[in-house]
Design a protein around this motif. Structure first.
Motif, PDB file in Angstrom:
ATOM      1  N   ASN A 376       0.818  -1.226   0.000  1.00 32.31           N
ATOM      2  CA  ASN A 376       0.000   0.000   0.000  1.00 32.31           C
ATOM      3  C   ASN A 376       0.847   1.270   0.000  1.00 32.31           C
ATOM      4  N   ALA A 377       1.879   1.259  -0.829  1.00 30.65           N
ATOM      5  CA  ALA A 377       2.725   2.454  -0.937  1.00 30.65           C
ATOM      6  C   ALA A 377       2.226   3.371  -2.046  1.00 30.65           C
ATOM      7  N   GLY A 378       1.178   2.938  -2.770  1.00 24.18           N
ATOM      8  CA  GLY A 378       0.691   3.738  -3.893  1.00 24.18           C
ATOM      9  C   GLY A 378       1.565   3.504  -5.106  1.00 24.18           C
ATOM     10  N   PRO A 379       1.094   3.945  -6.293  1.00 25.85           N
ATOM     11  CA  PRO A 379       1.856   3.652  -7.510  1.00 25.85           C
ATOM     12  C   PRO A 379       3.249   4.264  -7.467  1.00 25.85           C
ATOM     13  N   GLU A 380       4.231   3.448  -7.825  1.00 31.02           N
ATOM     14  CA  GLU A 380       5.608   3.943  -7.869  1.00 31.02           C
ATOM     15  C   GLU A 380       6.003   4.000  -9.333  1.00 31.02           C
ATOM     16  N   LYS A 381       6.203   5.199  -9.842  1.00 27.46           N
ATOM     17  CA  LYS A 381       6.442   5.384 -11.278  1.00 27.46           C
ATOM     18  C   LYS A 381       7.920   5.478 -11.628  1.00 27.46           C
ATOM     19  N   ALA A 382       8.710   6.116 -10.759  1.00 30.73           N
ATOM     20  CA  ALA A 382      10.141   6.231 -11.053  1.00 30.73           C
ATOM     21  C   ALA A 382      10.740   4.825 -11.059  1.00 30.73           C
TER      22      ALA A 382
END
Ligand code: AGP
Length: 580
Positions: A376-382
């Motif tokens: 549940n860290a949210g979307p990680e894009k980098a």
């Protein structure tokens, strides 16, 4: 690696849908991209292919069948010709592929009369299918060739009337929309169009035209196809006011940590499993592997329990001792890393219980695991992982504290480390100054002992992948056994010096590198005479590792920016590594 997206149906903006889908899965590879679409007036395939990132928008003419691809090159350089989709010689068939055809040279011997244009293993497949398609249905032609292909692959093929796809290893998800069907490498990319999904299993083949039919690829026996309504929310990462996703994701970390300690159901469930297991193994790749390694130290120090750590790609060679009493905790942000998924598959065959500690709902690892713990860290894009790593470390620490019966203490230290990370983010200007000082270095060394040794490995990886500076992480006691030969005048050496039992020995190592001319960077509670640069991090016990990792993330970020590199999409990398 490589992203696939396809659409077939009544809507006349198929290529546009595919392009939008590719924007969501570009993280899987961004060397080049391509979209093939079948024009409404039925004149055959049109293709757009480009090298480099996808543009933010692209206008396509009307079409109602289309397949597209974002590439992470394996066989053949980054060129427009090597970009997918690939066409058959007669131009009737188009194909996109994710994976590696391990026996492509052997298969290529069959292709006497074909003119190959690219250097890829992929192009072989479409010509072999073309030969079979002369006297067979597309379904039969694709199945015959897929059964001959060695290695892990997903392919999507179309003749402009239907789409046929199958997979082994690489993910493929199907969606049913009001106007037709979609197929993609990632369920998240489909969610804007529909939440009726089928996850294609290994060894299955799907035919999409006006209807959907599912088969076993080995014998083409039909299987019942059932869509499930998935109650997941589409996550589209946006940069907001930040110049890069990496910086935004670094800023989100205190909140990510607070989220971890709000709901502890999964942590408690896993602590029970740890207590019942005979032999526990932590498994991950890249940054996730360093979190697992850190978990091994944390379990020894906090829980007085031995756990085994392995890099995913090496586990297959050492897992003979797994039994149905063992516990395997597989850690992966994407949940798609093939070097994790493969050993998990083997472990499951032995009856080993599998825990997935992952950030990605519905990922292959998530679906395979007996017990699922979402980060549940949210979307990680980098591409460089930051907040997922922080969440992984926090949970491994919580498991260790919980195992020792000290969960409350674990919660407290995580909370304190979140506060300290807020302070570090405020002091980021100091880290920027360090980046400005050392950005021209050819080599850097990062040292730590105990819990800080995996931190040093993670810090070195962050510096390497964002700034392309050669950075090596070492157990600081090990440096003098050879690697100290590399220290030269001005070589930056970063040392993690927390307030724990490792401090005196690490300070001695600082003196040793200083004596050889190193530019000594100390990170920890108190300045020492050997430091040329000092960054203060308050002591937060075992979880000091968390703010220390954040220091390294910010250093990697500022080094990249100073060198005018894009920290979000470093060269040669991909966010999801689905090839061996
Ligand atoms: C991290 O910054 C890297 N990009 C990479 O090492 C990554 O951690 C590794 O590929 C594992 O990915 P996963 O967590 O998705 O399995």
């Amino acid at each position: 690696m490589c992203g696939i997206f396809g659409y077939i149906g009544q809507a006349n903006d198929a290529a546009q849908k595919v392009f939008n889908g590719l924007l969501d899965i570009e993280y899987r590879g961004y060397d080049s991209w391509g979209v093939a679409y079948w024009k409404m007036d039925n004149v055959g395939w049109k293709i757009e292919k480009r090298v480099g990132f996808l543009p933010s928008s692209f206008k396509f003419p009307a079409s109602n069948i289309s397949i597209g691809h974002t590439r992470w090159a394996t066989h053949g350089g980054v060129t427009v010709t090597n970009a997918h989709p690939h066409l058959s010689c007669d131009g009737k068939l188009a194909l996109v592929h994710n994976g590696i055809v391990e026996n492509y040279l052997e298969l290529k011997k069959e292709l006497k009369s074909h003119k190959l244009k690219s250097e890829t293993d992929t192009e072989i497949i479409i010509h072999l299918i073309e030969d079979r398609f002369k006297n067979n249905s597309l379904k039969h032609a694709v199945a015959e060739i897929f059964n001959k292909m060695a290695g892990l692959s997903a392919i999507v093929v179309s003749d402009g009337r239907e789409i046929v796809a199958c997979k082994r290893g690489s993910p493929l998800v199907l969606g049913k929309t009001k106007s037709g069907f979609v197929i993609a490498s990632d369920p998240n990319a489909i969610l804007p169009l529909t939440n009726k999904l089928i996850f294609l299993e290994d060894g299955q083949l799907v035919v999409l035209n006006k209807e959907l039919k599912l088969y076993e690829v080995k014998d083409l026996n039909e299987i019942q196809a059932e869509f499930t309504n998935i109650d997941w929310k589409y996550t589209q990462g946006t940069k907001g006011q930040f110049p890069h996703f990496m910086l935004k994701e670094i800023y989100e970390q205190p909140q990510v940590l607070y989220n971890q300690i709000q709901s502890l159901d999964s942590v408690e469930k896993i602590i029970k499993e740890l207590k019942n297991a005979f032999g526990t193994y932590f498994l991950g790749c890249g940054s996730a592997s360093y979190t697992c390694f850190l978990g091994e130290y944390a379990f020894s120090k906090i829980a007085k329990k031995h756990v085994n750590f392995s890099i995913g790609s090496e586990f297959n060679y050492t897992e003979d001792f797994l039994t149905d009493k063992s516990l395997l905790i597989a850690v992966s942000q994407s949940g798609e890393t093939i070097d994790v998924v493969e050993p998990v598959n083997l472990a499951k065959k032995k009856g080993t219980k599998v825990v997935a500690l992952t950030n990605t709902l519905g990922s292959t690892l998530y679906r395979m695991a007996d017990i699922k713990h979402l980060l549940n860290a949210g979307p990680e894009k980098a591409v460089a992982s930051t907040k997922a790593v922080i969440a992984m470390v926090a949970n491994l620490l919580l498991y260790a504290y919980g195992f020792a019966g000290k969960l409350e203490e674990g919660i407290k230290v995580i909370e304190n480390s979140a506060k300290e990370i807020e302070e570090i983010i405020k002091k980021q200007g100091e880290i920027k100054k360090l980046a400005d000082k050392i950005y021209q270095a050819q080599h850097t060394f990062v040292l730590g002992r105990g819990l800080s040794y995996p931190v040093a490995l993670e810090a070195a990886l962050k510096i390497k992948e964002t700034s392309y500076i050669h950075a090596e992480g070492f157990a600081s006691g090990e440096l003098k056994h050879g690697c100290i030969a590399l220290i030269d005048k001005g070589t930056p050496v970063i040392l993690f010096v927390p307030e724990d039992e490792t401090r005196p020995a690490v300070l001695a190592n600082a003196m040793e590198v200083k004596a050889r001319g190193a530019y000594v960077v100390g990170v920890g509670v108190e300045k020492a005479p050997s430091f040329d640069y000092f960054f203060k991090v308050k002591d937060v016990g075992a979880s000091s590792v968390l703010p220390h990792i954040v220091f390294a993330q910010l250093l990697g970020y500022f080094l990249a920016v100073k060198k005018r590199l894009n920290p979000d999409k470093p060269r040669n990398l991909a966010k999801s590594v689905t090839v061996k």
